[in-house]
Scaffold this active site. Structure first.
Site, mmCIF file in Angstrom:
data_model
loop_
_atom_site.group_PDB
_atom_site.id
_atom_site.type_symbol
_atom_site.label_atom_id
_atom_site.label_comp_id
_atom_site.label_asym_id
_atom_site.label_seq_id
_atom_site.Cartn_x
_atom_site.Cartn_y
_atom_site.Cartn_z
ATOM 1 N N TYR A 141 -13.139 -9.915 -44.910
ATOM 2 C CA TYR A 141 -13.009 -8.996 -46.197
ATOM 3 C C TYR A 141 -13.620 -7.538 -45.880
ATOM 4 C CZ TYR A 141 -14.421 -7.386 -50.673
ATOM 5 O OH TYR A 141 -14.644 -6.270 -51.698
ATOM 6 N N LYS A 145 -11.164 -3.848 -45.788
ATOM 7 C CA LYS A 145 -11.445 -2.714 -46.383
ATOM 8 C C LYS A 145 -11.886 -1.518 -45.796
ATOM 9 C CE LYS A 145 -11.254 -4.315 -50.905
ATOM 10 N NZ LYS A 145 -10.803 -3.555 -52.078
ATOM 11 N N PHE A 169 -21.564 -1.737 -54.954
ATOM 12 C CA PHE A 169 -22.495 -2.634 -54.778
ATOM 13 C C PHE A 169 -21.998 -4.108 -55.589
ATOM 14 C CE2 PHE A 169 -25.192 -1.157 -51.304
ATOM 15 C CZ PHE A 169 -24.533 -0.196 -51.096
ATOM 16 N N ASN A 170 -23.083 -4.506 -56.396
ATOM 17 C CA ASN A 170 -22.733 -5.769 -56.944
ATOM 18 C C ASN A 170 -22.457 -5.686 -58.491
ATOM 19 O OD1 ASN A 170 -24.422 -6.663 -54.888
ATOM 20 N ND2 ASN A 170 -24.036 -8.757 -55.622
ATOM 21 N N GLY A 278 -24.107 -15.371 -43.812
ATOM 22 C CA GLY A 278 -23.543 -13.879 -44.086
ATOM 23 C C GLY A 278 -24.298 -13.133 -44.930
#
Ligand code: UFG
Length: 330
Positions: A141, A145, A169-170, A278
């Site tokens: 992923y 990007k 970020f989130n 991860g």
């Protein structure tokens, strides 16, 4: 300005489309509806159903519409899935993105604002993370990007394309009309709120033995409206470059759950489980560059306010966008 928004039926694309329209811009949404929702497309936007892997389709739409700029959100975005199906991620995120850029060059469309991610940094050496942190993704992923960032950067250098990479970020929170509805859901805040709605028995905390104050991972939760505002600033700016988008505040998994308990009044049972492969212990943004060069000022940094906005949307849409028709969004 006229913007073509790929992935405008998805979570971040739908909210950015809403705010673009509120700011008086003209929007065409291009989305294959595979993971997005037709009901998430603001009814003031024009909608084209299409897939970026269909080169002819995106080339035809680009040539017909000739937008002033493209905002490119359409992508697969699940880290775990990308480890199982790398071809799917390179095939859509990279090849689809290259098709999009080719269509832009052919139609003389010279500006792209691209949804990139902190996943391009992999395991950061330093936090907070600045844009010059080495980009060493640890999953397909993030790599997909990063590779599109690189291709677009060559189009900037050789073809003069204006390229803005927004490394999120989130992303979290909601507007009154649009929120987060993924299937399957993997993100922490919607999972916690599904537990508060009684749709899940409990939340599993993925690891309590990290080197952080309470042993759970720290993340930089950024309100989706602040993300959308950064896109609008990028649209009207002449700069090219990469920008981190985060608040720089780290909240732990336990803090998120506890704040959600206060907001919802629900006990939200939580139990410790193993680490998720991860997951870095901390991902925090240094976003000074976006503040200085784009004039970005996040207005919703408070975790409680972020969760309140998400909770309002989830209560109003307990089944997400299921069965909603576009005209019933408002
Ligand atoms: N978490 C749990 N339980 C859950 C879900 C998540 O404990 O049921 C934890 C995760 O382990 C992580 C934190 O909550 O520590 C946040 O997890 P999310 O899945 O909500 O978000 P991520 O930080 O994993 O993902 C974000 C972006 C991705 C990006 C990734 C980079 O959403 O697009 O950061 O690592 F790729």
């Amino acid at each position: 300005m006229k913007a073509l928004v790929t992935g405008g039926a998805g979570y971040i694309g739908s909210v950015t489309t809403e705010l673009l329209l509120d700011s008086g811009h003209d929007v065409i949404v291009f989305d294959n509806l595979e993971r997005g929702h037709r009901a998430a497309v603001d009814r003031r936007a024009r909608f084209v159903k299409g897939d970026l892997r269909d080169r002819k389709k995106i080339a035809a739409v680009m040539a017909r519409e000739k937008p002033d700029a493209v905002m490119h959100f359409a992508a697969y975005a699940l880290v775990g899935e990308s480890m199982d199906k790398p071809e799917t991620y390179f095939g859509n995120n990279l090849v689809g993105g290259v098709n999009l850029a080719e269509a832009m060059l052919a139609a003389g469309v010279g500006k792209i604002v691209f949804s990139s991610t902190c996943a391009t940094y992999g395991q950061p050496q330093r936090t907070p993370i600045t844009e010059d942190e080495p980009q060493r993704p640890i999953n397909p992923y993030g790599e997909s990007k990063l590779l599109l960032e690189k291709a677009l950067d060559w189009y900037r250098r050789i073809r003069g394309m204006q390229t803005v990479f927004l490394r999120y970020f989130n992303a979290c929170g909601a507007t009154k009309r649009f929120g987060e509805d993924h299937d399957p859901e993997t993100h922490l805040i919607p999972i916690v709120l599904q537990a508060a709605l009684g749709k899940r028995d409990r939340v599993t905390i993925f690891g309590e033995d990290y080197d952080t104050p309470d042993g759970t991972c720290l993340r930089d939760y950024i309100h989706i409206v602040d993300l959308a505002q950064a896109h609008i600033l990028a649209l009207t700016s002449a700069v090219s470059g990469a920008f981190n988008l985060g608040n720089g505040n780290g909240y732990s998994v336990k803090e998120v759950i506890e704040t959600a308990r206060q907001v919802t009044g629900h006990p939200i049972p939580a139990a410790a489980g193993p680490r998720r492969p991860g997951d870095p212990a901390r991902l925090l943004a240094a976003a000074d560059k976006a503040r200085t060069e784009l004039g970005w000022k996040p207005k919703h940094p408070d975790l409680r306010a972020i969760i309140e906005s998400a909770w309002a949307w989830h209560r109003a849409h307990p089944d997400g966008y299921a069965d909603k028709r576009p005209e019933r969004n408002g």
